[in-house]
Design an enzyme around this catalytic site. Structure first.
Site, mmCIF file in Angstrom:
data_model
loop_
_atom_site.group_PDB
_atom_site.id
_atom_site.type_symbol
_atom_site.label_atom_id
_atom_site.label_comp_id
_atom_site.label_asym_id
_atom_site.label_seq_id
_atom_site.Cartn_x
_atom_site.Cartn_y
_atom_site.Cartn_z
ATOM 1 N N ARG A 276 -6.429 -2.154 7.962
ATOM 2 C CA ARG A 276 -7.502 -3.064 7.570
ATOM 3 C C ARG A 276 -6.945 -4.129 6.623
ATOM 4 O O ARG A 276 -5.847 -3.993 6.092
ATOM 5 C CB ARG A 276 -8.636 -2.294 6.887
ATOM 6 C CG ARG A 276 -8.210 -1.507 5.669
ATOM 7 C CD ARG A 276 -9.396 -0.751 5.052
ATOM 8 N NE ARG A 276 -8.979 0.006 3.877
ATOM 9 C CZ ARG A 276 -8.513 1.255 3.907
ATOM 10 N NH1 ARG A 276 -8.393 1.889 5.070
ATOM 11 N NH2 ARG A 276 -8.158 1.871 2.804
ATOM 12 N N ARG B 230 -11.003 1.817 -9.885
ATOM 13 C CA ARG B 230 -10.138 2.995 -9.993
ATOM 14 C C ARG B 230 -10.333 3.651 -11.362
ATOM 15 O O ARG B 230 -10.911 3.057 -12.274
ATOM 16 C CB ARG B 230 -8.675 2.588 -9.805
ATOM 17 C CG ARG B 230 -8.349 2.101 -8.394
ATOM 18 C CD ARG B 230 -6.865 1.845 -8.225
ATOM 19 N NE ARG B 230 -6.536 1.450 -6.863
ATOM 20 C CZ ARG B 230 -5.306 1.304 -6.411
ATOM 21 N NH1 ARG B 230 -4.267 1.515 -7.214
ATOM 22 N NH2 ARG B 230 -5.081 0.945 -5.162
ATOM 23 N N HIS C 146 3.464 3.304 -8.729
ATOM 24 C CA HIS C 146 3.229 1.887 -8.992
ATOM 25 C C HIS C 146 4.471 1.243 -9.626
ATOM 26 O O HIS C 146 4.816 0.100 -9.300
ATOM 27 C CB HIS C 146 2.022 1.712 -9.904
ATOM 28 C CG HIS C 146 0.723 2.116 -9.267
ATOM 29 N ND1 HIS C 146 0.328 1.657 -8.031
ATOM 30 C CD2 HIS C 146 -0.267 2.948 -9.704
ATOM 31 C CE1 HIS C 146 -0.849 2.176 -7.722
ATOM 32 N NE2 HIS C 146 -1.223 2.967 -8.718
ATOM 33 N N ASP D 80 0.829 -1.209 0.000
ATOM 34 C CA ASP D 80 0.000 0.000 0.000
ATOM 35 C C ASP D 80 0.864 1.260 0.000
ATOM 36 O O ASP D 80 1.975 1.271 0.538
ATOM 37 C CB ASP D 80 -0.912 -0.009 1.225
ATOM 38 C CG ASP D 80 -2.123 0.887 1.056
ATOM 39 O OD1 ASP D 80 -2.363 1.353 -0.082
ATOM 40 O OD2 ASP D 80 -2.818 1.134 2.048
ATOM 41 N N LEU E 299 12.657 -19.353 -3.399
ATOM 42 C CA LEU E 299 11.490 -18.720 -2.791
ATOM 43 C C LEU E 299 10.211 -19.093 -3.525
ATOM 44 O O LEU E 299 10.164 -19.096 -4.757
ATOM 45 C CB LEU E 299 11.656 -17.200 -2.824
ATOM 46 C CG LEU E 299 10.506 -16.366 -2.265
ATOM 47 C CD1 LEU E 299 10.421 -16.506 -0.745
ATOM 48 C CD2 LEU E 299 10.650 -14.903 -2.663
ATOM 49 N N SER F 152 -8.633 -5.337 3.799
ATOM 50 C CA SER F 152 -9.018 -5.069 2.407
ATOM 51 C C SER F 152 -9.290 -6.345 1.610
ATOM 52 O O SER F 152 -8.822 -6.503 0.475
ATOM 53 C CB SER F 152 -7.935 -4.230 1.719
ATOM 54 O OG SER F 152 -7.819 -2.964 2.333
#
Length: 238
Positions: free
Chosen positions: A186, A63, A29, A12, A123, A188
């Site tokens: 939160r 969005r 972004h 976020d 990973l 979300s």
């Protein structure tokens, strides 16, 4: 220090980070995407085995169209970059979410990425894409219901383990630690089933500024927690 086996992150603050620098949201972004690559390497070197990031939610379609289009363009480029990163670091990549809602070329790149990395031993990196936990649970219920109707599953055989096998995260251990950046407190609609016994860590640091040092802080806090499952300490579990 005990390292969490599985860390989930809500990435976020990209847009607000960019705005604070006088840059467009898309710049945030893009920088956030680059930080994902760095964090994959840092987390694995620290001993993390599974890393799951919330890249694009089912709600993100609401969005502005220009921002969504830019995010999809960024995603297309990231799929190429992620393939190179995965090959370099022996990383196994899996995408969770409703892929049917994505353009065909993106779906093809996702399948290519997953196929190319399925045997890697480094990973385990999960990308939540067009993902919403309520949507995931509903899709799981529909598939399970269909199998019941077809006689493949008996209703009395349904338990937590069976239900989990219908989720996007089947065969992936539940997160030990959830990190959310940029000050929001939160979930979300993220991994609601899987986070039942997860420790939460919230930080005001926006995602593009989240570093290995910040990850270490989160893990240090995780180590101070009294881990319990249903009221039983983790170390007492059998």
């Amino acid at each position: 220090m005990k390292i969490p086996q599985h860390i989930a992150i809500i990435l976020d603050g990209n847009g607000r980070w960019a705005k604070a620098k006088g840059m467009p949201r898309n710049y945030g972004h893009a920088q956030g995407s680059k930080n994902v690559e760095r964090m994959c390497e840092d987390a694995y070197r620290m001993g993390v085995k599974y890393l799951t990031v919330y890249a694009f939610s089912t709600e993100n379609w609401n969005r502005p169209k220009e921002e969504v289009a830019a995010l999809m363009k960024l995603l297309r480029n990231y799929m190429k970059t992620c393939l190179k990163t995965a090959k370099k670091n022996d990383m196994k990549v899996r995408v969770i979410g409703d892929l049917s809602g994505l353009d065909e070329d993106i779906r093809s790149r996702i399948l290519e990425l997953q196929e190319a990395t399925k045997d890697n031993g480094g990973l385990n990196f999960q990308i939540a894409l067009n993902y919403g936990s309520r949507d995931e649970i509903l899709r799981a219920v529909r598939r399970l219901s269909s199998d019941c109707v077809d006689g493949k599953v008996k209703a009395e055989a349904i338990d937590e383990r069976l239900f989990e096998s219908y989720l996007d995260t089947h065969d992936i251990p539940d997160p030990d630690l959830l990190i959310r950046t940029s000050g929001e407190l939160r979930l979300s609609n993220y991994l609601l089933w899987q986070l039942a016994y997860t420790e939460f860590y919230f930080t005001d640091i926006p995602w593009p500024d989240f570093t290995k040092k910040e990850l270490s802080k989160a893990i240090e806090q995780y180590n101070k927690r009294d881990r319990r499952y249903g009221g039983v300490k983790e170390e007492e579990d059998v």
